[in-house]
Design a protein around this motif. Structure first.
Motif, PDB file in Angstrom:
ATOM      1  N   THR A  58       6.505 -15.221 -42.960  1.00  0.00           N
ATOM      2  CA  THR A  58       5.199 -15.493 -43.552  1.00  0.00           C
ATOM      3  C   THR A  58       5.028 -16.988 -43.804  1.00  0.00           C
ATOM      4  N   GLY A  61       4.633 -18.690 -40.396  1.00  0.00           N
ATOM      5  CA  GLY A  61       3.298 -18.408 -39.875  1.00  0.00           C
ATOM      6  C   GLY A  61       2.215 -19.182 -40.600  1.00  0.00           C
ATOM      7  N   LEU A 100      -2.912  -6.004 -36.190  1.00  0.00           N
ATOM      8  CA  LEU A 100      -1.870  -6.096 -37.199  1.00  0.00           C
ATOM      9  C   LEU A 100      -2.378  -5.484 -38.494  1.00  0.00           C
ATOM     10  N   ASP A 105       0.612  -9.002 -43.847  1.00  0.00           N
ATOM     11  CA  ASP A 105       0.119 -10.274 -44.407  1.00  0.00           C
ATOM     12  C   ASP A 105      -0.835  -9.975 -45.551  1.00  0.00           C
ATOM     13  N   MET A 110      -1.414 -15.848 -43.025  1.00  0.00           N
ATOM     14  CA  MET A 110      -1.186 -16.101 -41.602  1.00  0.00           C
ATOM     15  C   MET A 110      -2.383 -15.782 -40.709  1.00  0.00           C
ATOM     16  N   PHE A 111      -3.555 -15.647 -41.273  1.00  0.00           N
ATOM     17  CA  PHE A 111      -4.696 -15.223 -40.470  1.00  0.00           C
ATOM     18  C   PHE A 111      -5.064 -16.236 -39.392  1.00  0.00           C
ATOM     19  N   MET A 114      -2.298 -15.640 -36.261  1.00  0.00           N
ATOM     20  CA  MET A 114      -2.192 -14.328 -35.612  1.00  0.00           C
ATOM     21  C   MET A 114      -2.985 -14.212 -34.303  1.00  0.00           C
ATOM     22  N   LEU A 117      -1.053 -15.457 -31.399  1.00  0.00           N
ATOM     23  CA  LEU A 117       0.051 -14.607 -30.974  1.00  0.00           C
ATOM     24  C   LEU A 117      -0.422 -13.448 -30.105  1.00  0.00           C
ATOM     25  N   PHE A 119      -2.946 -11.117 -31.119  1.00  0.00           N
ATOM     26  CA  PHE A 119      -3.539  -9.993 -31.848  1.00  0.00           C
ATOM     27  C   PHE A 119      -5.052 -10.005 -31.679  1.00  0.00           C
ATOM     28  N   VAL A 122      -6.847  -8.592 -37.036  1.00  0.00           N
ATOM     29  CA  VAL A 122      -5.850  -8.709 -38.093  1.00  0.00           C
ATOM     30  C   VAL A 122      -6.474  -8.216 -39.381  1.00  0.00           C
TER      31      VAL A 122
END
Length: 130
Positions: A58, A61, A100, A105, A110-111, A114, A117, A119, A122
């Motif tokens: 966390t 990220g 996710l 989170d 970490m928005f 994400m 990555l 996603f 989220v």
């Protein structure tokens, strides 16, 4: 006319060579990440308490999401895009069906990282970021 056809064929050939090169780079990247996860990261994570691992990831990220350069490099390392992954559900567009859940989170730290990555959506707490 023949010159135009030759130029077109050359462009098509260059496109496919470029596509093959990109596919090769992506395959090498995926192999290296898979290898490093199985042989290094996973055994390392299993040495420590899961809550400590979660807090570490966390924090990492959160830090990566703060800077455009780290977001860009993260995207290069992990992101995958393909038109077959796109989804439209109830009028909402998702670039990827992979999402996710909110529990990972729960503090919305970490928005920003994400999406880089891969996603498609989220959930942070009770909010869904598209």
């Amino acid at each position: 006319m023949a010159d135009g056809v030759m130029v077109l064929l050359l462009k098509i050939k260059n496109f496919f060579v470029f596509k093959l090169l990109i596919d090769w780079v992506v395959n090498v990247r995926n192999f290296l990440w898979s290898w490093s996860y199985r042989l290094i990261l996973r055994p390392l994570f299993f040495l420590f308490d899961p809550e400590n691992d979660h807090e570490l990831m966390t924090t990492v990220g959160d830090w990566l999401g703060r800077f455009w350069l780290s977001r860009f490099l993260t995207r290069l390392a992990f992101y995958y895009q393909d038109s077959s992954l796109k989804q439209n559900l109830s009028g909402l567009h998702f670039a990827s069906p992979l999402g996710l859940a909110a529990g990972f989170d729960k503090d919305a730290r970490m928005f920003r990282i994400m999406p880089e990555l891969g996603f498609g959506f989220v959930e942070v707490g009770s909010v869904t970021a598209l």
